[in-house]
Design a protein around this motif. Structure first.
Motif, PDB file in Angstrom:
ATOM      1  N   GLY A  80      -7.001   3.556   0.387  1.00  0.00           N
ATOM      2  CA  GLY A  80      -6.576   2.357  -0.079  1.00  0.00           C
ATOM      3  C   GLY A  80      -7.402   1.771   0.943  1.00  0.00           C
ATOM      4  O   GLY A  80      -8.078   0.898   0.214  1.00  0.00           O
ATOM      5  N   VAL A  81      -7.687   1.513   2.056  1.00  0.00           N
ATOM      6  CA  VAL A  81      -9.095   0.932   2.662  1.00  0.00           C
ATOM      7  C   VAL A  81     -10.559   1.244   2.505  1.00  0.00           C
ATOM      8  O   VAL A  81     -11.033  -0.166   2.094  1.00  0.00           O
ATOM      9  N   GLN A 134      -3.161  -3.290  -5.024  1.00  0.00           N
ATOM     10  CA  GLN A 134      -2.092  -2.313  -4.720  1.00  0.00           C
ATOM     11  C   GLN A 134      -3.089  -1.585  -3.881  1.00  0.00           C
ATOM     12  O   GLN A 134      -2.761  -0.717  -3.820  1.00  0.00           O
ATOM     13  N   SER A 135      -4.653  -2.153  -3.614  1.00  0.00           N
ATOM     14  CA  SER A 135      -4.676  -0.292  -2.745  1.00  0.00           C
ATOM     15  C   SER A 135      -4.910  -0.882  -1.396  1.00  0.00           C
ATOM     16  O   SER A 135      -4.809   0.065  -0.566  1.00  0.00           O
ATOM     17  N   LEU A 136      -3.953  -2.226  -1.336  1.00  0.00           N
ATOM     18  CA  LEU A 136      -3.626  -2.502   0.452  1.00  0.00           C
ATOM     19  C   LEU A 136      -2.181  -1.679   0.226  1.00  0.00           C
ATOM     20  O   LEU A 136      -1.628  -1.250   0.765  1.00  0.00           O
ATOM     21  N   ARG A 137      -1.845  -0.518  -1.117  1.00  0.00           N
ATOM     22  CA  ARG A 137       0.095  -0.517  -0.672  1.00  0.00           C
ATOM     23  C   ARG A 137      -0.739   0.784  -0.534  1.00  0.00           C
ATOM     24  O   ARG A 137       0.213   1.032   0.298  1.00  0.00           O
ATOM     25  N   ASN A 143      -0.142   5.210   4.884  1.00  0.00           N
ATOM     26  CA  ASN A 143      -0.742   5.542   6.881  1.00  0.00           C
ATOM     27  C   ASN A 143      -1.940   4.969   7.216  1.00  0.00           C
ATOM     28  O   ASN A 143      -2.185   5.382   8.526  1.00  0.00           O
ATOM     29  N   GLU A 144      -3.010   4.064   6.872  1.00  0.00           N
ATOM     30  CA  GLU A 144      -4.023   3.602   7.106  1.00  0.00           C
ATOM     31  C   GLU A 144      -4.100   2.137   7.833  1.00  0.00           C
ATOM     32  O   GLU A 144      -3.900   1.804   7.711  1.00  0.00           O
ATOM     33  N   ALA A 155      -3.718  -9.633   1.103  1.00  0.00           N
ATOM     34  CA  ALA A 155      -4.750  -9.445  -0.157  1.00  0.00           C
ATOM     35  C   ALA A 155      -4.920 -11.094  -0.611  1.00  0.00           C
ATOM     36  O   ALA A 155      -6.703 -11.027  -0.735  1.00  0.00           O
ATOM     37  N   ASN A 156      -4.381 -11.742  -0.430  1.00  0.00           N
ATOM     38  CA  ASN A 156      -4.816 -13.785  -0.475  1.00  0.00           C
ATOM     39  C   ASN A 156      -6.058 -13.061   0.919  1.00  0.00           C
ATOM     40  O   ASN A 156      -6.844 -14.401   0.508  1.00  0.00           O
TER      41      ASN A 156
END
Length: 200
Positions: A80-81, A134-137, A143-144, A155-156
């Motif tokens: 995700g990161v 979504q990437s952050l979720r 656990n990143e 995200a904002n």
């Protein structure tokens, strides 16, 4: 030999994008556009019903260009990161390569145009923000990032960073490039703002 209708439409859109690259930011009129293309204004309206439709064509190009790559990143990259990094980098790089279109993205080229154009850009930015979220979720569930991280706020923040870089680029007459200092700023954005675990 006369250009085919599809080719002429593309030529019109490319010419608008080129005209928007002028750092002085002169307002695009159909008269100026027709003069640049060496055609009559009536000839323009054979391909587009209105100037707003021409700008919609540019926005469609931006949407297709960005989301085809964003979707590919989401499919091919598991981290995700890493998705977040690649997406933010894409948004900055797209602006750097498409100066005129950056003026559309920040709404500067749409001042005094049809309100629906700015609404469409707002929708595009909402979609970008949803992709970042979504990437952050994914990062949080892997656990990143620290559990409990506010992915919406993060995200904002990333979107605001991108829009700020776009604004700086346009307002500086395209001298302050969006990718400048990206290598140094990405770790700051990630570590300082996204609460990465100390072990990362």
């Amino acid at each position: 030999m006369a250009a085919k209708p599809g080719e002429r439409k593309l030529q019109i859109l490319q010419t608008i994008a080129e005209m928007l690259q002028d750092p002085k930011g002169e307002k695009i009129t159909t008269a100026l556009l027709a003069k640049k293309l060496d055609v009559s204004e009536a000839a323009l309206y054979r391909h587009f019903a209105s100037k707003a439709q021409m700008f919609e064509g540019l926005i469609e190009f931006i949407e297709t260009s960005l989301f085809s790559v964003i979707n590919k990143i989401g499919t091919e990259e598991r981290s995700g990161v890493k998705q977040l990094e690649l997406t933010v980098s894409l948004l900055l790089g797209f602006a750097q390569k498409n100066r005129g279109l950056t003026r559309v993205l920040i709404g500067e080229a749409l001042v005094n145009e049809d309100d629906r154009l700015q609404a469409r850009i707002n929708q595009l930015l909402d979609r970008v923000e949803a992709s970042l979220k979504q990437s952050l979720r994914i990062a949080a569930t892997s656990n990143e990032l620290l559990q409990g991280e506010d992915v919406g706020a993060a995200a904002n923040l990333c979107l605001c960073y991108v829009i700020g870089r776009w604004q700086l680029f346009v307002k500086s007459g395209f001298t302050r490039e969006p990718m400048a200092q990206w290598v140094q700023q990405w770790p700051m954005l990630l570590a300082g703002c996204l609460s990465t675990p100390a072990s990362a």
